[in-house]
Design an enzyme around this catalytic site. Sequence first.
Site, PDB file in Angstrom:
ATOM      1  N   TRP A   1       0.820  -1.219   0.000  1.00 59.41           N
ATOM      2  CA  TRP A   1       0.000   0.000   0.000  1.00 59.41           C
ATOM      3  C   TRP A   1       0.843   1.253   0.000  1.00 59.41           C
ATOM      4  O   TRP A   1       0.521   2.224  -0.691  1.00 59.41           O
ATOM      5  CB  TRP A   1      -1.009  -0.012   1.146  1.00 59.41           C
ATOM      6  CG  TRP A   1      -2.120  -0.976   0.877  1.00 59.41           C
ATOM      7  CD1 TRP A   1      -2.465  -2.066   1.622  1.00 59.41           C
ATOM      8  CD2 TRP A   1      -3.022  -0.975  -0.238  1.00 59.41           C
ATOM      9  NE1 TRP A   1      -3.522  -2.734   1.038  1.00 59.41           N
ATOM     10  CE2 TRP A   1      -3.883  -2.080  -0.095  1.00 59.41           C
ATOM     11  CE3 TRP A   1      -3.190  -0.146  -1.345  1.00 59.41           C
ATOM     12  CZ2 TRP A   1      -4.887  -2.374  -1.024  1.00 59.41           C
ATOM     13  CZ3 TRP A   1      -4.191  -0.436  -2.265  1.00 59.41           C
ATOM     14  CH2 TRP A   1      -5.029  -1.542  -2.098  1.00 59.41           C
TER      15      TRP A   1
ATOM     16  N   ASP B   1      -1.866   6.565   6.416  1.00 57.90           N
ATOM     17  CA  ASP B   1      -2.931   5.690   5.911  1.00 57.90           C
ATOM     18  C   ASP B   1      -3.218   4.653   6.991  1.00 57.90           C
ATOM     19  O   ASP B   1      -2.405   3.770   7.247  1.00 57.90           O
ATOM     20  CB  ASP B   1      -2.458   5.011   4.611  1.00 57.90           C
ATOM     21  CG  ASP B   1      -3.500   4.048   4.039  1.00 57.90           C
ATOM     22  OD1 ASP B   1      -4.556   3.835   4.679  1.00 57.90           O
ATOM     23  OD2 ASP B   1      -3.239   3.490   2.945  1.00 57.90           O
TER      24      ASP B   1
ATOM     25  N   LYS C   1     -12.510  -1.838   5.851  1.00 60.17           N
ATOM     26  CA  LYS C   1     -11.732  -2.831   6.585  1.00 60.17           C
ATOM     27  C   LYS C   1     -12.260  -2.960   8.019  1.00 60.17           C
ATOM     28  O   LYS C   1     -12.667  -4.025   8.442  1.00 60.17           O
ATOM     29  CB  LYS C   1     -10.241  -2.472   6.598  1.00 60.17           C
ATOM     30  CG  LYS C   1      -9.655  -2.067   5.243  1.00 60.17           C
ATOM     31  CD  LYS C   1      -9.703  -3.187   4.225  1.00 60.17           C
ATOM     32  CE  LYS C   1      -9.396  -2.755   2.799  1.00 60.17           C
ATOM     33  NZ  LYS C   1      -8.197  -1.972   2.562  1.00 60.17           N
TER      34      LYS C   1
HETATM   35  C1  LIG Z   1      -7.553  -1.449   1.287  1.00 55.87           C
HETATM   36  C2  LIG Z   1      -6.479  -0.448   1.475  1.00 55.87           C
HETATM   37  C3  LIG Z   1      -6.273   0.588   0.556  1.00 55.87           C
HETATM   38  C4  LIG Z   1      -7.115   0.751  -0.706  1.00 55.87           C
HETATM   39  O1  LIG Z   1      -8.382   1.174  -0.414  1.00 55.87           O
HETATM   40  P1  LIG Z   1      -9.429   1.499  -1.599  1.00 55.87           P
HETATM   41  O2  LIG Z   1     -10.708   1.680  -0.857  1.00 55.87           O
HETATM   42  O3  LIG Z   1      -9.445   0.351  -2.535  1.00 55.87           O
HETATM   43  O4  LIG Z   1      -8.995   2.756  -2.235  1.00 55.87           O
HETATM   44  C5  LIG Z   1      -5.242   1.474   0.789  1.00 55.87           C
HETATM   45  N1  LIG Z   1      -4.474   1.376   1.887  1.00 55.87           N
HETATM   46  C6  LIG Z   1      -4.648   0.396   2.791  1.00 55.87           C
HETATM   47  C7  LIG Z   1      -3.756   0.330   3.988  1.00 55.87           C
HETATM   48  C8  LIG Z   1      -5.661  -0.542   2.619  1.00 55.87           C
HETATM   49  O5  LIG Z   1      -5.848  -1.523   3.514  1.00 55.87           O
END
Ligand SMILES: *Cc1c(COP(=O)(O)O)cnc(C)c1O
Length: 366
Positions: free
Chosen positions: A104, A178, A202
């Site tokens: 990511w 993030d 998530k």
């Molecule tokens: C799932 C995830 C993403 C991507 O998220 P989207 O909703 O597909 O844009 C980015 N960063 C992390 C840490 C994730 O778990």
Amino acid sequence: MPIYNFSAGPAVLPQEVLQQAAAEMLDWEGSGMSVMEMSHRGKEFMSILAAAQHDFRELFAVPANYKLLFMQGGAIAENAIIPLNLLGRKSQPATSDYINTGSWSTKSLKEARRYGNVNVAASSEDSHFAQIPERDSWQLSKDPAYVHICTNETIDGVEYQFTPDIAAETNDAPLVADMSSHILSRVVDVSKYGVIYGGAQKNIGPAGLTLVVVREDLLGYALPACPSAFNWKIVADNDSMYNTPPTYAIYIAGLVFQWLKKQGGVAVMEQRNIAKAALLYDYLDSTDFYRTKIASNSRSRMNVPFFLADEALNEAFLAGAKENGLLQLKGHKSVGGMRASIYNAMPLAGVQALVAYMKEFEKQRA
Ligand SMILES: *Cc1c(COP(=O)(O)O)cnc(C)c1O
């Protein structure tokens, strides 16, 4: 037989939340409407939005000088939205620093390169992302527009177990994180960050909602090319209603926030998450039949990738798991093996059932 869903995302939600949403599907609180059918500016939805904002701020202990934004586009869209909103704090072309800890953060820094210079201040790519690079090894820029980290790498299974202090070396650059896959799973000192963001699917609710927590003094520096709907200041000034927000996802997230408050809040969830992760990692460490590749100081409490020593048994392992009600354990295609995601809504009983199955499978096949 109970079903336990180990999906990495979109992921399991609390049973009680789904039951309440089902009961209210056709008629929300006597309004005669489903939440999906309501005007986002009507008093019914406005009350749902206000409660969700209030409850998230309380759960996450968001200080008063931070704005909470409900956006769309997910964390991947934010990968562009962040440089578009923050690079304007410096003269162009500006530089931002990224710590590369897995799939990511790699995606994040590649996107940022479209808007400015990127300094990869540290990377664990050479060691296949098996641990978070030690803080003393980071080569930060002197005056970056911001420093970006991914505090929990959902695919690789590494998680920061410390909050990096970057102020002295970086002329007080804001730390941008993030937190998509572990937000609300542990206590966070928000004041240590300039921006915290994450997709909801998530650990919070359904896909379609993105949360951004941004310190007020960082607003108002968007580059001219930044789309209005992605300009944090415009979104903040319109209380997340500049464009139509993802109303149903906000409603479900609000129910999850109420559920979390009923559980006792984030500190209580953190203790449960520590116990759940320990159960699984302790078992993985006790056997050679299964392996984990992640260094013990960087193991994620949310996403646990593991491998069978004999990978020829993978299909049999997954088929047996499914027969036992243990779903979505297949690892991400870039990593292989298995992955158990054990978010807030996964009860301890689910992890106990997984470990019991793993022991039984080992007994039969070793
Ligand atoms: C799932 C995830 C993403 C991507 O998220 P989207 O909703 O597909 O844009 C980015 N960063 C992390 C840490 C994730 O778990």
